[in-house]
Design a protein around this motif. Structure first.
Motif, mmCIF file in Angstrom:
data_model
loop_
_atom_site.group_PDB
_atom_site.id
_atom_site.type_symbol
_atom_site.label_atom_id
_atom_site.label_comp_id
_atom_site.label_asym_id
_atom_site.label_seq_id
_atom_site.Cartn_x
_atom_site.Cartn_y
_atom_site.Cartn_z
ATOM 1 N N SER A 126 -34.322 17.902 -54.855
ATOM 2 C CA SER A 126 -35.478 18.067 -53.968
ATOM 3 C C SER A 126 -35.737 16.750 -53.271
ATOM 4 O O SER A 126 -35.214 15.706 -53.684
ATOM 5 C CB SER A 126 -36.732 18.479 -54.756
ATOM 6 O OG SER A 126 -37.306 17.358 -55.406
ATOM 7 N N GLY A 127 -36.546 16.783 -52.241
ATOM 8 C CA GLY A 127 -36.925 15.557 -51.563
ATOM 9 C C GLY A 127 -37.779 14.676 -52.463
ATOM 10 O O GLY A 127 -37.616 13.449 -52.486
ATOM 11 N N PHE A 128 -38.645 15.303 -53.212
ATOM 12 C CA PHE A 128 -39.533 14.540 -54.112
ATOM 13 C C PHE A 128 -38.690 13.765 -55.118
ATOM 14 O O PHE A 128 -38.838 12.548 -55.303
ATOM 15 C CB PHE A 128 -40.485 15.517 -54.836
ATOM 16 C CG PHE A 128 -41.692 14.839 -55.422
ATOM 17 C CD1 PHE A 128 -42.945 14.984 -54.838
ATOM 18 C CD2 PHE A 128 -41.575 14.039 -56.550
ATOM 19 C CE1 PHE A 128 -44.055 14.340 -55.369
ATOM 20 C CE2 PHE A 128 -42.683 13.390 -57.084
ATOM 21 C CZ PHE A 128 -43.929 13.541 -56.500
ATOM 22 N N ASN B 72 -36.841 10.752 -53.734
ATOM 23 C CA ASN B 72 -37.604 9.500 -53.661
ATOM 24 C C ASN B 72 -37.769 8.868 -55.047
ATOM 25 O O ASN B 72 -37.744 7.641 -55.174
ATOM 26 C CB ASN B 72 -38.969 9.730 -53.010
ATOM 27 C CG ASN B 72 -38.874 9.732 -51.487
ATOM 28 O OD1 ASN B 72 -37.953 9.138 -50.912
ATOM 29 N ND2 ASN B 72 -39.797 10.410 -50.835
ATOM 30 N N HIS C 281 -46.088 9.421 -48.024
ATOM 31 C CA HIS C 281 -46.130 10.621 -48.868
ATOM 32 C C HIS C 281 -46.215 10.274 -50.359
ATOM 33 O O HIS C 281 -45.705 9.249 -50.797
ATOM 34 C CB HIS C 281 -44.841 11.417 -48.605
ATOM 35 C CG HIS C 281 -44.812 12.764 -49.226
ATOM 36 N ND1 HIS C 281 -44.100 13.050 -50.365
ATOM 37 C CD2 HIS C 281 -45.411 13.925 -48.850
ATOM 38 C CE1 HIS C 281 -44.241 14.337 -50.665
ATOM 39 N NE2 HIS C 281 -45.030 14.891 -49.757
ATOM 40 N N SER D 227 -44.621 11.276 -52.858
ATOM 41 C CA SER D 227 -43.355 11.044 -53.561
ATOM 42 C C SER D 227 -42.825 9.631 -53.320
ATOM 43 O O SER D 227 -42.129 9.069 -54.170
ATOM 44 C CB SER D 227 -42.304 12.076 -53.140
ATOM 45 O OG SER D 227 -42.062 12.015 -51.750
ATOM 46 N N ASP E 192 -42.677 6.988 -43.927
ATOM 47 C CA ASP E 192 -42.371 8.331 -43.444
ATOM 48 C C ASP E 192 -41.842 8.179 -42.019
ATOM 49 O O ASP E 192 -42.312 7.313 -41.280
ATOM 50 C CB ASP E 192 -43.655 9.179 -43.354
ATOM 51 C CG ASP E 192 -44.111 9.777 -44.680
ATOM 52 O OD1 ASP E 192 -43.831 9.182 -45.732
ATOM 53 O OD2 ASP E 192 -44.763 10.831 -44.635
ATOM 54 N N ASP F 118 -38.229 7.947 -44.871
ATOM 55 C CA ASP F 118 -38.325 9.302 -45.428
ATOM 56 C C ASP F 118 -38.556 10.246 -44.255
ATOM 57 O O ASP F 118 -39.637 10.283 -43.683
ATOM 58 C CB ASP F 118 -39.480 9.362 -46.427
ATOM 59 C CG ASP F 118 -39.755 10.783 -46.928
ATOM 60 O OD1 ASP F 118 -39.335 11.756 -46.266
ATOM 61 O OD2 ASP F 118 -40.408 10.909 -47.973
ATOM 62 N N ALA G 56 -38.550 13.590 -44.008
ATOM 63 C CA ALA G 56 -38.768 14.990 -44.401
ATOM 64 C C ALA G 56 -39.267 15.840 -43.227
ATOM 65 O O ALA G 56 -38.853 16.982 -43.066
ATOM 66 C CB ALA G 56 -39.754 15.062 -45.562
ATOM 67 N N HIS G 57 -40.150 15.278 -42.411
ATOM 68 C CA HIS G 57 -40.703 16.054 -41.297
ATOM 69 C C HIS G 57 -40.077 15.714 -39.943
ATOM 70 O O HIS G 57 -40.466 16.289 -38.931
ATOM 71 C CB HIS G 57 -42.228 15.877 -41.227
ATOM 72 C CG HIS G 57 -42.939 16.607 -42.314
ATOM 73 N ND1 HIS G 57 -43.322 17.911 -42.213
ATOM 74 C CD2 HIS G 57 -43.299 16.209 -43.555
ATOM 75 C CE1 HIS G 57 -43.908 18.299 -43.336
ATOM 76 N NE2 HIS G 57 -43.902 17.279 -44.165
ATOM 77 N N MET H 102 -33.620 8.946 -45.853
ATOM 78 C CA MET H 102 -33.850 9.998 -46.837
ATOM 79 C C MET H 102 -34.348 11.242 -46.103
ATOM 80 O O MET H 102 -35.004 11.134 -45.062
ATOM 81 C CB MET H 102 -34.886 9.490 -47.843
ATOM 82 C CG MET H 102 -35.369 10.493 -48.850
ATOM 83 S SD MET H 102 -36.823 11.320 -48.208
ATOM 84 C CE MET H 102 -36.921 12.721 -49.305
ATOM 85 N N THR I 240 -35.093 15.883 -46.540
ATOM 86 C CA THR I 240 -35.191 17.060 -47.399
ATOM 87 C C THR I 240 -34.415 18.221 -46.796
ATOM 88 O O THR I 240 -34.270 18.316 -45.576
ATOM 89 C CB THR I 240 -36.671 17.461 -47.618
ATOM 90 O OG1 THR I 240 -36.694 18.678 -48.370
ATOM 91 C CG2 THR I 240 -37.403 17.699 -46.318
ATOM 92 N N SER J 104 -35.502 21.173 -47.661
ATOM 93 C CA SER J 104 -36.493 22.203 -47.973
ATOM 94 C C SER J 104 -37.430 22.534 -46.818
ATOM 95 O O SER J 104 -38.218 23.471 -46.919
ATOM 96 C CB SER J 104 -37.339 21.763 -49.173
ATOM 97 O OG SER J 104 -36.678 20.827 -49.980
ATOM 98 N N LYS J 105 -37.388 21.772 -45.758
ATOM 99 C CA LYS J 105 -38.314 22.016 -44.653
ATOM 100 C C LYS J 105 -37.551 22.639 -43.475
ATOM 101 O O LYS J 105 -37.236 23.806 -43.514
ATOM 102 C CB LYS J 105 -39.069 20.743 -44.325
ATOM 103 C CG LYS J 105 -40.087 20.468 -45.443
ATOM 104 C CD LYS J 105 -40.819 19.190 -45.393
ATOM 105 C CE LYS J 105 -41.782 19.150 -46.589
ATOM 106 N NZ LYS J 105 -42.093 17.808 -47.035
ATOM 107 N N GLY K 287 -33.769 21.020 -51.632
ATOM 108 C CA GLY K 287 -32.940 19.855 -51.947
ATOM 109 C C GLY K 287 -33.361 18.642 -51.134
ATOM 110 O O GLY K 287 -34.203 18.749 -50.236
HETATM 111 C C1 LIG Z 1 -42.228 17.375 -48.411
HETATM 112 C C2 LIG Z 1 -41.948 15.923 -48.478
HETATM 113 C C3 LIG Z 1 -41.166 15.394 -49.489
HETATM 114 C C4 LIG Z 1 -40.653 16.237 -50.623
HETATM 115 O O1 LIG Z 1 -39.626 17.081 -50.220
HETATM 116 P P1 LIG Z 1 -39.265 18.355 -51.097
HETATM 117 O O2 LIG Z 1 -37.873 18.678 -50.723
HETATM 118 O O3 LIG Z 1 -40.234 19.426 -50.748
HETATM 119 O O4 LIG Z 1 -39.400 17.941 -52.527
HETATM 120 C C5 LIG Z 1 -40.888 14.044 -49.473
HETATM 121 N N1 LIG Z 1 -41.370 13.246 -48.494
HETATM 122 C C6 LIG Z 1 -42.134 13.729 -47.504
HETATM 123 C C7 LIG Z 1 -42.624 12.798 -46.449
HETATM 124 C C8 LIG Z 1 -42.458 15.070 -47.462
HETATM 125 O O5 LIG Z 1 -43.225 15.550 -46.490
#
Ligand SMILES: *Cc1c(COP(=O)(O)O)cnc(C)c1O
Length: 397
Positions: free
Chosen positions: A110-112, A115, A136, A138, A182, A211, A213-214, A239, A241, A243-244, A250
């Motif tokens: 996962s992304g969490f 990190n 974030h 994480s 982020d 990071d 993720a978004h 880094m 994710t 998952s988004k 992942g």
């Molecule tokens: C959602 C998020 C994560 C965690 O990602 P997951 O794959 O959902 O565990 C980590 N960092 C940021 C900035 C996020 O928004």
């Protein structure tokens, strides 16, 4: 018999959150998390998922997942470092590296967890980490786990970052210093000032960690914030994710080969937690392939984001300073924010309220996440509901 101390702790803390309007009741989605969802038998326009490109319910990805189950089974069978590294994981990592424009990549569950894994594999108690104040959870937890000195700088304030970074360097107290941010801040939709961050990092020899993720699947034709700014060679750890926008589950780090080699022997969730399932790995790989082949979904996402933002702004809502499709409607007081979200729900719009501690006190908001899968009709229906409830609650004229 359970512990009296635990019972007391739970009773007090839950009651306290409820009194302050901060207790989050979790909704169950009955079926898929698409542009429309069903909760409690009610059909709703879904403006709260991170499924930016609609890939979580993509038909091609469903087929690929099922095929992977047929050929590889439902589980990886072991942690990556024993014999849970399947050819599907290998392919996924090669695909991520190609997508990000780096030498190599490592994937996590996962992304969490990524990190947790990567920050503490690189940083330790003799080091310092400069961390954006709005990073974030994480990232914050990953930094804590590393036992490095954590130095918070004001959100996207480059003068503050430069000043604190200089002080850290000049103190001579630290072996290594990292700056971590982020790429896109998910509560406001603003983008990190990566060109300046990289400039400061080069000047002071800081390790850079983004990071994204978004940002991944959203900026830089989908490849992320680092690509958006053309900084692929200047960021040490990218880094992200799966998952988004990628729609599966992942996380990963992309970077130089020697970095990835080290993470594969030193990052604890990689060593001690079982790898993602064959279906997850195969679907993520295919999703990235789709993104690399065509920009269509990313363009649709931006088109929908621009439309929703423009219409809500026209109505008179405070939509903050988002630079991405993320569209917050900032309300302020926690209880009013929750009431607004509840009223939207009753009218068929699912836009979750986000309040302290996820965002600072007094900045409660209803956050809208338009996706590539929304039709204009769905957005129009949601905007109509916003207009009516906004007027009824005296937020707009
Ligand atoms: C959602 C998020 C994560 C965690 O990602 P997951 O794959 O959902 O565990 C980590 N960092 C940021 C900035 C996020 O928004």
């Amino acid at each position: 018999m359970s512990s009296k101390a635990l019972e007391q702790f739970l009773r007090d803390n839950i009651a306290d959150l409820k009194n302050r309007g901060l207790y989050n009741e979790i909704d169950t989605v009955e079926g898929a998390n698409g542009p429309e969802i069903q909760i409690g038998g009610r059909k709703l326009i879904n403006l709260s998922s991170n499924n930016y490109l609609g890939l979580a319910t993509n038909d091609t990805l469903k087929v690929v997942s099922k095929e992977a189950i047929d050929t590889h089974g439902v589980g990886a069978g072991a942690v990556r470092t024993i014999n849970g590294t399947l050819d599907l994981h290998q392919k996924l990592e090669e695909k991520i590296a190609a997508f990000k424009g780096t030498e190599a990549a490592i994937s996590y569950q996962s992304g969490f967890n990524c990190n947790m894994a990567a920050i503490s594999a690189v940083m330790n108690k003799d080091d310092a980490i400069l961390s954006d104040a709005l990073n974030h959870a994480s990232i914050i937890d990953g930094c804590r786990l590393s036992r490095a000195k954590i130095i918070r700088y004001k959100h996207s304030d480059m003068n503050d970052l430069r000043k604190q970074a200089k002080e850290a360097v000049e103190s001579g107290k630290y072996n290594k210093i990292m700056v971590i941010t982020d790429g896109v801040f998910s509560m406001d939709g603003d983008i990190a000032k990566l060109p300046e961050i990289v400039e400061i990092a080069e000047e002071l020899d800081l390790i850079t960690y983004v990071d994204d993720a978004h940002g991944s699947g959203v900026l830089g034709n989908g490849a992320g914030t680092v690509k958006h700014f053309g900084l692929q060679d200047k960021v040490d750890l990218q880094m992200g994710t799966l998952s988004k926008a990628i729609g599966v589950v992942g996380g990963y780090v992309a970077g130089k080969q020697n970095l990835i080699d080290w993470l594969k022997v030193a990052s604890r969730p990689f060593l001690f937690s079982t790898a993602v399932t064959p279906a997850d790995a195969a679907a993520s790989t295919k999703a990235i392939e789709l993104l690399m082949e065509s920009n269509e979904l990313v363009e649709k996402l931006w088109e929908n984001g621009a439309y929703l933002k423009a219409e809500l702004k026209k109505l008179g809502f405070d939509i903050g300073n988002s630079e991405t499709p993320i569209t917050p409607v900032i309300i302020g007081e926690e209880k009013v924010t929750q009431e607004f979200s509840k009223r939207l729900f009753e009218s068929g719009v699912y836009a979750k309220s986000i309040v302290f501690p996820t965002v600072p006190r007094g900045t409660g908001r209803v956050r809208n996440m338009p996706t590539a899968a929304h039709t204009k009709e769905m957005l129009d229906e949601a905007i109509e509901v916003y207009k009516r409830i906004g007027k009824e609650m005296g937020m707009i004229e």
